[in-house]
Scaffold this motif. Structure first.
Motif, PDB file in Angstrom:
ATOM      1  N   GLY A  83       5.867  -4.161   1.208  1.00 43.90           N
ATOM      2  CA  GLY A  83       5.908  -2.722   1.036  1.00 43.90           C
ATOM      3  C   GLY A  83       4.677  -2.131   0.383  1.00 43.90           C
ATOM      4  O   GLY A  83       4.530  -0.917   0.314  1.00 43.90           O
ATOM      5  N   GLN A  84       3.769  -2.954  -0.108  1.00 41.29           N
ATOM      6  CA  GLN A  84       2.606  -2.450  -0.838  1.00 41.29           C
ATOM      7  C   GLN A  84       1.274  -2.984  -0.323  1.00 41.29           C
ATOM      8  O   GLN A  84       0.252  -2.319  -0.433  1.00 41.29           O
ATOM      9  N   ASP A  85       1.266  -4.190   0.194  1.00 41.74           N
ATOM     10  CA  ASP A  85       0.034  -4.869   0.576  1.00 41.74           C
ATOM     11  C   ASP A  85      -0.297  -4.525   2.031  1.00 41.74           C
ATOM     12  O   ASP A  85       0.103  -5.218   2.954  1.00 41.74           O
ATOM     13  N   HIS A  86      -1.056  -3.440   2.226  1.00 45.72           N
ATOM     14  CA  HIS A  86      -1.339  -2.926   3.569  1.00 45.72           C
ATOM     15  C   HIS A  86      -2.321  -3.824   4.311  1.00 45.72           C
ATOM     16  O   HIS A  86      -3.414  -4.088   3.847  1.00 45.72           O
ATOM     17  N   GLN A  87      -1.904  -4.272   5.492  1.00 44.90           N
ATOM     18  CA  GLN A  87      -2.697  -5.178   6.322  1.00 44.90           C
ATOM     19  C   GLN A  87      -3.274  -4.512   7.554  1.00 44.90           C
ATOM     20  O   GLN A  87      -4.013  -5.141   8.312  1.00 44.90           O
ATOM     21  N   ASP A  88      -2.963  -3.249   7.801  1.00 44.64           N
ATOM     22  CA  ASP A  88      -3.298  -2.640   9.089  1.00 44.64           C
ATOM     23  C   ASP A  88      -4.799  -2.631   9.380  1.00 44.64           C
ATOM     24  O   ASP A  88      -5.192  -2.894  10.513  1.00 44.64           O
ATOM     25  N   GLN A  89      -5.653  -2.365   8.408  1.00 44.60           N
ATOM     26  CA  GLN A  89      -7.097  -2.340   8.685  1.00 44.60           C
ATOM     27  C   GLN A  89      -7.599  -3.723   9.100  1.00 44.60           C
ATOM     28  O   GLN A  89      -8.407  -3.854  10.013  1.00 44.60           O
ATOM     29  N   SER A  90      -7.100  -4.762   8.448  1.00 45.47           N
ATOM     30  CA  SER A  90      -7.478  -6.122   8.827  1.00 45.47           C
ATOM     31  C   SER A  90      -6.990  -6.451  10.238  1.00 45.47           C
ATOM     32  O   SER A  90      -7.730  -7.035  11.037  1.00 45.47           O
ATOM     33  N   PHE A  91      -5.771  -6.057  10.551  1.00 50.06           N
ATOM     34  CA  PHE A  91      -5.223  -6.298  11.888  1.00 50.06           C
ATOM     35  C   PHE A  91      -6.098  -5.625  12.944  1.00 50.06           C
ATOM     36  O   PHE A  91      -6.461  -6.233  13.952  1.00 50.06           O
ATOM     37  N   VAL A  92      -6.433  -4.371  12.726  1.00 53.72           N
ATOM     38  CA  VAL A  92      -7.204  -3.602  13.698  1.00 53.72           C
ATOM     39  C   VAL A  92      -8.617  -4.166  13.833  1.00 53.72           C
ATOM     40  O   VAL A  92      -9.120  -4.354  14.949  1.00 53.72           O
ATOM     41  N   GLU A  93      -9.267  -4.445  12.718  1.00 57.78           N
ATOM     42  CA  GLU A  93     -10.638  -4.970  12.756  1.00 57.78           C
ATOM     43  C   GLU A  93     -10.722  -6.319  13.461  1.00 57.78           C
ATOM     44  O   GLU A  93     -11.721  -6.625  14.115  1.00 57.78           O
TER      45      GLU A  93
END
Length: 122
Positions: free
Chosen positions: A12-22
């Motif tokens: 709920g806090q550790d956002h991974q979306d930028q890593s996924f997209v990159e």
């Protein structure tokens, strides 16, 4: 072709979306024994499906924010996690839509309807 709404915040806090997209992928960050029931027992993501990373807007909000939209190019099955290779075609959106209860790690598959069109329109 099906449509999926997925999360990218571990715990709920550790956002991974930028890593996924990159890096061109998405992963369901649960061990296979802990994967949400709606995915562990249901239909699986397939090549050609559409995928959108969403984020909750906050406690009590009836909306979610759509961050990124992609096309699934591959699914890696030789692991205890769900890993998809994704061509992220739209990045860093700030699109608010009705949540329809989509607050867990993965929701779908959906067929195209008016709500899905609002999420996935380019």
């Amino acid at each position: 072709m099906k449509y999926w709404l997925v999360g990218a915040s571990w715990g709920g806090q550790d956002h991974q979306d930028q890593s996924f997209v990159e890096n061109g992928y998405w992963v369901l960050g649960w061990e296979s024994s802990e994967q949400p029931d709606q995915f562990a027992k249901g239909e699986k993501i397939q090549v050609g499906d559409r995928i959108a990373i969403k984020r909750m807007k906050g406690q009590g909000s009836s909306e979610i924010k759509i961050l990124h939209i992609g096309i699934v190019k591959g699914v890696i099955a030789e692991t205890d996690k769900v890993i998809c290779v994704v061509d992220w075609i739209v990045k860093n959106l700030d699109r608010n839509v009705e949540s329809r209860g989509c607050f867990k790690s993965i929701h779908g598959p959906y067929d195209k309807d008016e709500w899905i069109e609002k999420i996935f329109c380019l």
